[in-house]
Design an enzyme around this catalytic site. Structure first.
Site, mmCIF file in Angstrom:
data_model
loop_
_atom_site.group_PDB
_atom_site.id
_atom_site.type_symbol
_atom_site.label_atom_id
_atom_site.label_comp_id
_atom_site.label_asym_id
_atom_site.label_seq_id
_atom_site.Cartn_x
_atom_site.Cartn_y
_atom_site.Cartn_z
ATOM 1 N N GLY A 1 2.065 2.136 10.718
ATOM 2 C CA GLY A 1 2.973 3.264 10.581
ATOM 3 C C GLY A 1 3.634 3.683 11.886
ATOM 4 N N GLY B 1 2.674 -1.187 4.302
ATOM 5 C CA GLY B 1 2.723 0.239 4.011
ATOM 6 C C GLY B 1 4.156 0.691 3.784
ATOM 7 N N GLY B 2 4.760 1.267 4.826
ATOM 8 C CA GLY B 2 6.098 1.857 4.700
ATOM 9 C C GLY B 2 7.125 0.971 4.016
ATOM 10 N N SER C 1 3.176 -2.293 10.379
ATOM 11 C CA SER C 1 4.627 -2.281 10.608
ATOM 12 C C SER C 1 5.281 -3.629 10.336
ATOM 13 C CB SER C 1 4.947 -1.789 12.025
ATOM 14 O OG SER C 1 4.468 -0.469 12.193
ATOM 15 N N ASN D 1 0.874 -1.180 0.000
ATOM 16 C CA ASN D 1 0.000 0.000 0.000
ATOM 17 C C ASN D 1 0.905 1.222 0.000
ATOM 18 O OD1 ASN D 1 -1.780 2.070 0.511
ATOM 19 N ND2 ASN D 1 -2.256 1.434 2.623
ATOM 20 N N TRP D 2 1.031 1.838 -1.172
ATOM 21 C CA TRP D 2 1.966 2.970 -1.287
ATOM 22 C C TRP D 2 1.434 4.250 -0.643
ATOM 23 C CZ3 TRP D 2 4.121 2.891 -7.038
ATOM 24 C CH2 TRP D 2 4.849 1.710 -7.231
ATOM 25 N N LYS D 3 0.151 4.263 -0.312
ATOM 26 C CA LYS D 3 -0.474 5.474 0.264
ATOM 27 C C LYS D 3 -0.212 6.678 -0.655
ATOM 28 C CE LYS D 3 0.127 3.490 4.810
ATOM 29 N NZ LYS D 3 -0.171 3.646 6.222
ATOM 30 N N GLU E 1 -7.151 4.463 7.776
ATOM 31 C CA GLU E 1 -6.978 5.900 7.501
ATOM 32 C C GLU E 1 -8.230 6.458 6.837
ATOM 33 O OE1 GLU E 1 -3.187 5.615 5.483
ATOM 34 O OE2 GLU E 1 -2.266 5.029 7.380
ATOM 35 N N HIS F 1 -9.634 0.826 4.723
ATOM 36 C CA HIS F 1 -8.374 1.068 5.442
ATOM 37 C C HIS F 1 -8.665 2.005 6.615
ATOM 38 C CE1 HIS F 1 -4.345 2.476 6.364
ATOM 39 N NE2 HIS F 1 -3.900 1.401 5.746
ATOM 40 N N GLU G 1 -5.617 -5.313 10.398
ATOM 41 C CA GLU G 1 -4.637 -4.263 10.641
ATOM 42 C C GLU G 1 -4.958 -3.542 11.948
ATOM 43 O OE1 GLU G 1 -2.596 -2.964 6.768
ATOM 44 O OE2 GLU G 1 -4.371 -1.738 7.016
HETATM 45 C C1 PEP Z 1 -0.963 0.038 6.005
HETATM 46 O O1 PEP Z 1 -1.092 1.259 5.906
HETATM 47 O O2 PEP Z 1 -1.805 -0.716 5.514
HETATM 48 C C2 PEP Z 1 0.201 -0.460 6.738
HETATM 49 C C3 PEP Z 1 0.217 -1.719 7.097
HETATM 50 O O3 PEP Z 1 1.193 0.447 6.991
HETATM 51 P P1 PEP Z 1 2.627 0.141 7.694
HETATM 52 O O4 PEP Z 1 3.154 -1.138 7.097
HETATM 53 O O5 PEP Z 1 3.470 1.321 7.351
HETATM 54 O O6 PEP Z 1 2.351 0.005 9.142
#
Ligand code: PEP
Length: 258
Positions: A176, A236-237, A215, A9-11, A100, A98, A170
């Site tokens: 994040g 994500g990251g 994470s 997920n590049w956001k 967010e 998600h 999640e």
């Molecule tokens: C996400 O936003 O779906 C996610 C898992 O982010 P991160 O890996 O950065 O925690």
């Protein structure tokens, strides 16, 4: 045996130049990894970059998805992107619900369920995100929150719809933050999710893939992915660095046959 699925997920990140180097970096390594066919891998860039990324991901080994879509197919919905449009430009997955989007854009369980319906009708595979906040976990509401999030989608789409979906657990407090759920904490909720689905249909519950997200990194992926009900990761990251994303893909591939 469920085929593991790892999705990036590049956001709100990316540019033509950055995307090209990231995707070509991922693809060049994947080409040399014999066991990559054992897992599904996809990335979800911002909408505007989907055609570019889809063009780069010519080998079928890398799927492409959106990070959201409208619950509407067309009409006076300024700024929205319909699921059929995503499919038209090459997306085959879409992340829905998600945290967010739930927290910042007011997406309720009912809106998420309507988006799942529209995405399925357009031929996309929804990646349905569920998970609790830290406050909810600390007040022992994790199962109640996840149960409601799932129940709305079951009520709106029927249990059979889950045969064409992926679920991502999640925990919001792990997204994040660098703070990952322990393998035991994650497994407990994954088993709870599968159990809730099994109350409706045991065979759907056994076949649906449930990713962990929050994470996940190469250093913690293997122990999370070794859990019996964790079938991949939503990243994500770490999906923004080819080496990190590939490290997680390798850990997922290593679980196959073990
Ligand atoms: C996400 O936003 O779906 C996610 C898992 O982010 P991160 O890996 O950065 O925690």
């Amino acid at each position: 045996m469920r085929k593991p699925i790892v999705v990036g997920n590049w956001k709100l990140n990316g540019s033509h130049a950055d995307n090209e180097s990231l995707v070509t970096g991922v693809l060049s390594e994947m080409a040399d990894m014999a066991d990559m066919a054992a897992i599904d891998v996809a990335v979800c860039p911002p909408f505007v970059f989907i055609p570019q990324v889809e063009g780069l991901a010519t080998s079928m080994s890398l799927g492409v998805g959106g990070q959201n879509c409208s619950e509407h197919d067309s009409g006076a919905f300024t700024g929205e992107v319909a699921p059929g449009m995503l499919f038209d430009v090459g997306a085959r997955y879409v992340i829905l619900g998600h945290s967010e989007r739930r927290a910042m854009y007011g997406e309720t369980n009912e809106i998420v369920s309507a988006k799942v319906k529209a995405a399925l009708a357009a031929g996309l595979t929804p990646i349905l995100c569920v998970g609790e906040t830290l406050e909810e976990r600390e007040s022992d509401q994790t199962e109640a929150v996840v149960r409601q999030q799932l129940a709305a989608v079951i009520a709106g789409n029927g249990i059979a719809a889950f045969e064409r979906m992926v679920i991502a657990y999640e925990p919001v407090w792990a997204i994040g933050t660098g703070r990952t759920a322990s393998p035991e904490q994650a497994q407990e909720v994954h088993a709870f999710i599968r159990g809730q689905l099994a109350d409706h249909d045991a065979s759907v519950a056994q076949s649906v893939r449930i990713q962990y997200g929050g994470s996940m990194k190469p250093a913690n992926a293997a122990e999370l992915l070794a859990q019996p009900d964790i079938d991949g990761g939503l990243i994500g990251g770490a999906s923004l660095k080819a080496e990190d994303f590939l490290g997680i893909c390798r850990a997922a591939a290593d679980t196959v046959g073990n």
